[in-house]
Design a protein around this motif. Structure first.
Motif, PDB file in Angstrom:
ATOM      1  N   VAL A 105       0.835  -1.205   0.000  1.00  0.00           N
ATOM      2  CA  VAL A 105       0.000   0.000   0.000  1.00  0.00           C
ATOM      3  C   VAL A 105       0.870   1.257   0.000  1.00  0.00           C
ATOM      4  O   VAL A 105       0.576   2.241  -0.679  1.00  0.00           O
ATOM      5  N   ALA A 106       1.964   1.215   0.749  1.00  0.00           N
ATOM      6  CA  ALA A 106       2.857   2.374   0.830  1.00  0.00           C
ATOM      7  C   ALA A 106       3.397   2.755  -0.550  1.00  0.00           C
ATOM      8  O   ALA A 106       3.345   3.922  -0.959  1.00  0.00           O
ATOM      9  N   GLY A 107       3.920   1.775  -1.286  1.00  0.00           N
ATOM     10  CA  GLY A 107       4.452   2.068  -2.617  1.00  0.00           C
ATOM     11  C   GLY A 107       3.368   2.504  -3.587  1.00  0.00           C
ATOM     12  O   GLY A 107       3.561   3.428  -4.392  1.00  0.00           O
ATOM     13  N   GLN A 108       2.225   1.843  -3.505  1.00  0.00           N
ATOM     14  CA  GLN A 108       1.110   2.139  -4.391  1.00  0.00           C
ATOM     15  C   GLN A 108       0.628   3.576  -4.220  1.00  0.00           C
ATOM     16  O   GLN A 108       0.459   4.329  -5.193  1.00  0.00           O
TER      17      GLN A 108
ATOM     18  N   GLY B  49       2.836  15.891  -3.361  1.00  0.00           N
ATOM     19  CA  GLY B  49       2.103  14.644  -3.552  1.00  0.00           C
ATOM     20  C   GLY B  49       2.799  13.458  -2.923  1.00  0.00           C
ATOM     21  O   GLY B  49       2.175  12.615  -2.263  1.00  0.00           O
ATOM     22  N   VAL B  50       4.115  13.374  -3.096  1.00  0.00           N
ATOM     23  CA  VAL B  50       4.892  12.269  -2.524  1.00  0.00           C
ATOM     24  C   VAL B  50       5.013  12.427  -1.008  1.00  0.00           C
ATOM     25  O   VAL B  50       4.820  11.468  -0.246  1.00  0.00           O
ATOM     26  N   VAL B  51       5.322  13.631  -0.545  1.00  0.00           N
ATOM     27  CA  VAL B  51       5.526  13.860   0.889  1.00  0.00           C
ATOM     28  C   VAL B  51       4.263  13.557   1.682  1.00  0.00           C
ATOM     29  O   VAL B  51       4.300  12.858   2.703  1.00  0.00           O
ATOM     30  N   PHE B  52       3.122  14.048   1.214  1.00  0.00           N
ATOM     31  CA  PHE B  52       1.890  13.834   1.974  1.00  0.00           C
ATOM     32  C   PHE B  52       1.454  12.373   1.953  1.00  0.00           C
ATOM     33  O   PHE B  52       0.927  11.858   2.943  1.00  0.00           O
ATOM     34  N   ALA B  53       1.676  11.686   0.827  1.00  0.00           N
ATOM     35  CA  ALA B  53       1.347  10.266   0.767  1.00  0.00           C
ATOM     36  C   ALA B  53       2.164   9.474   1.783  1.00  0.00           C
ATOM     37  O   ALA B  53       1.628   8.635   2.524  1.00  0.00           O
ATOM     38  N   LEU B  54       3.461   9.742   1.843  1.00  0.00           N
ATOM     39  CA  LEU B  54       4.316   9.011   2.777  1.00  0.00           C
ATOM     40  C   LEU B  54       4.092   9.446   4.220  1.00  0.00           C
ATOM     41  O   LEU B  54       4.279   8.641   5.142  1.00  0.00           O
ATOM     42  N   ASP B  55       3.696  10.691   4.442  1.00  0.00           N
ATOM     43  CA  ASP B  55       3.254  11.082   5.785  1.00  0.00           C
ATOM     44  C   ASP B  55       2.121  10.173   6.248  1.00  0.00           C
ATOM     45  O   ASP B  55       2.099   9.707   7.388  1.00  0.00           O
ATOM     46  N   GLY B  56       1.157   9.917   5.347  1.00  0.00           N
ATOM     47  CA  GLY B  56       0.030   9.055   5.701  1.00  0.00           C
ATOM     48  C   GLY B  56       0.460   7.636   6.007  1.00  0.00           C
ATOM     49  O   GLY B  56      -0.024   7.012   6.950  1.00  0.00           O
ATOM     50  N   VAL B  57       1.389   7.119   5.221  1.00  0.00           N
ATOM     51  CA  VAL B  57       1.909   5.764   5.464  1.00  0.00           C
ATOM     52  C   VAL B  57       2.536   5.679   6.852  1.00  0.00           C
ATOM     53  O   VAL B  57       2.244   4.767   7.640  1.00  0.00           O
ATOM     54  N   LEU B  58       3.410   6.620   7.166  1.00  0.00           N
ATOM     55  CA  LEU B  58       4.137   6.569   8.435  1.00  0.00           C
ATOM     56  C   LEU B  58       3.227   6.858   9.619  1.00  0.00           C
ATOM     57  O   LEU B  58       3.389   6.267  10.696  1.00  0.00           O
ATOM     58  N   LEU B  59       2.233   7.736   9.431  1.00  0.00           N
ATOM     59  CA  LEU B  59       1.268   7.969  10.515  1.00  0.00           C
ATOM     60  C   LEU B  59       0.409   6.730  10.751  1.00  0.00           C
ATOM     61  O   LEU B  59       0.101   6.382  11.890  1.00  0.00           O
ATOM     62  N   GLY B  60      -0.003   6.067   9.666  1.00  0.00           N
ATOM     63  CA  GLY B  60      -0.777   4.837   9.813  1.00  0.00           C
ATOM     64  C   GLY B  60      -0.006   3.766  10.555  1.00  0.00           C
ATOM     65  O   GLY B  60      -0.580   2.950  11.276  1.00  0.00           O
ATOM     66  N   ALA B  61       1.315   3.789  10.399  1.00  0.00           N
ATOM     67  CA  ALA B  61       2.169   2.828  11.093  1.00  0.00           C
ATOM     68  C   ALA B  61       2.517   3.271  12.515  1.00  0.00           C
ATOM     69  O   ALA B  61       3.200   2.534  13.237  1.00  0.00           O
ATOM     70  N   GLY B  62       2.063   4.480  12.905  1.00  0.00           N
ATOM     71  CA  GLY B  62       2.387   4.983  14.233  1.00  0.00           C
ATOM     72  C   GLY B  62       3.817   5.475  14.358  1.00  0.00           C
ATOM     73  O   GLY B  62       4.357   5.566  15.468  1.00  0.00           O
ATOM     74  N   ASP B  63       4.444   5.809  13.236  1.00  0.00           N
ATOM     75  CA  ASP B  63       5.857   6.220  13.235  1.00  0.00           C
ATOM     76  C   ASP B  63       5.966   7.736  13.430  1.00  0.00           C
ATOM     77  O   ASP B  63       6.694   8.434  12.718  1.00  0.00           O
TER      78      ASP B  63
END
Length: 439
Positions: free
Chosen positions: A303-306, A358-372
């Motif tokens: 999901v993160a890469g996608q 676009g890239v920064v906000f997407a990866l922010d969501g990934v890391l927040l979803g992971a609790g990072d």
């Protein structure tokens, strides 16, 4: 054997992202309507709205953990098949929202004038900002309750109701705002009243929805403390944003009334598109959190890469669109020739940053979803300290104006891009498991 970087169906991502886009876009879209309505009153009321709006927006920015932290914890519980516990996270976040909101309302009434004077550097602009802010602050508890409500509903992957609730409040107020400003004759204060009405309607709907879930509604200090542990890192991260954007508003105000008006127009468009792109981050939070809660690390990585790829494509498309409307769109928000002359000094930075965002906000969501959140906290603080803030204050010292301010934002975003891409590629964020019971 399960393959690494297992993807999910695109319709599942967009089934979460599109309604989330509606929720995220509703508030800044309302602010854009508000800006357009007030902008035709003249440069001075627009400058007052710019400063007052920045101060009020920092309240929700500073407390985004009520949404993002709640989503992260609730999504893991939902992925583990524990819906009641996931909703229980929303109950505790709502209690916290009410208490903090009332405290901020009281403190804001006391501090509105000195804060506005410190930021404006001009008595007339400060007076306009205070008259708007003292009214708009009554919406603070409602803003925070809405954040908490969005948080737990996103966590359980229920995105239709939040969209309806937010649109109900902001839709009514978007009609009410021009009526109060012009025919009723309340001017700038009319826009503040409409803002409070929007927040009150949306928050009431979230409270009713929570009560209907039939989970225990009493406060649970242990759960609140656990939420605050995650919230601490998100609050510190938000402080970096707060320092940057308040500094930028203060420096723009000291450049000229026209400069701060132009900064308000472009900055509100920036915030609007940031939240458009953040709809993908919301989908990432929910899907990554649920995957890790269910123990499927490979799907979380997929999901993160996608979603990172989707963010790059959408950001690039937005950059093209707003480059094309550069000569037309600013005139929707103001007819003041001085303000319009200043807009290009910020506009092309705004356009060029969209793919990066676009890239920064997407990866922010990934890391927040992971609790990072701790990693995001540290890297955002560093990016602010070495990129945005030095350039903003150098702009004041050397008279670089809006071009200097937006160069600072560009350096900030580039530093964040490097940080989140490195973390994503390393994979240390993908830790499985769910929080302890909240009910």
């Amino acid at each position: 054997m399960t393959q690494v970087n297992e993807r999910v169906a695109p319709r599942r991502v967009f089934g979460l992202a599109v309604p989330a886009l509606g929720v995220l876009a509703a508030e800044p879209l309302y602010v854009l309507v508000d800006t357009a309505v007030v902008g035709h009153l003249g440069a001075l009321p627009l400058a007052g709205l710019a400063l007052g709006g920045v101060v009020l927006s920092q309240v929700s920015t500073q407390l985004t953990f009520l949404a993002y932290g709640t989503t992260s914890r609730a999504a893991r519980l939902h992925g583990a098949g524990r819906r009641a516990d996931a909703v229980g996270e929303g109950v505790q976040a709502t209690w916290l929202a009410l208490v903090v909101g009332l405290v901020l309302l009281g403190a804001g009434q006391l501090l509105a004038e000195p804060v506005a004077r410190a930021l404006a550097g001009d008595a007339e602009i400060a007076a306009q900002a205070v008259s708007w802010l003292r009214i708009a602050l009554f919406g603070t508890p409602f803003i925070l309750v809405t954040l908490a409500g969005n948080g737990w509903m996103r966590g359980v992957q229920e995105v239709g109701r939040p969209l309806r609730y937010v649109l109900a409040g902001n839709g009514i107020s978007a009609v009410l705002c021009p009526v109060l400003v012009y025919p009723v004759g309340w001017g700038l204060e009319g826009s503040a009243v409409a803002n409070v009405v929007a927040q009150a309607i949306s928050a009431s709907l979230f409270l009713v929805a929570l009560a209907r879930e039939r989970v225990p509604l009493r406060p649970r200090p242990a759960v609140v403390r656990a939420q605050l542990g995650l919230g601490r890192d998100l609050v510190l991260r938000s402080l970096a944003f707060q320092a940057c954007f308040l500094s930028a508003a203060a420096v723009a105000a000291r450049a000229s009334t026209e400069a701060v008006g132009a900064h308000q127009v472009v900055l509100q468009l920036w915030f609007f598109l940031a939240l458009v792109l953040d709809s993908l981050a919301i989908a990432a939070q929910s899907l990554v959190g649920a995957a890790l809660g269910a123990g499927t690390r490979e799907q979380a990585r997929g999901v993160a890469g996608q979603i990172t790829w989707y963010g790059l494509v959408f950001g690039s498309a937005l950059g093209v669109v707003f480059a094309a409307v550069a000569g037309v769109l600013p005139k929707v928000f103001t007819s003041d020739p001085g303000v319009l002359a200043q807009v290009p000094n910020a506009w092309w930075f705004f356009v060029a940053l969209q793919p990066i965002a676009g890239v920064v906000f997407a990866l922010d969501g990934v890391l927040l979803g992971a609790g990072d959140a701790a990693y995001l906290r540290t890297t955002t603080l560093l990016a602010a300290a070495v990129g945005f803030l030095p350039m903003v204050w150098l702009s004041l010292a050397f008279g670089w104006g809006l071009a200097g301010i937006w160069t600072g934002l560009s350096l900030f975003m580039l530093a964040r891009l490097v940080a989140v891409v490195l973390r994503w590629r390393a994979g240390a964020w993908a830790v499985t498991g769910a929080p302890a019971s909240s009910t």
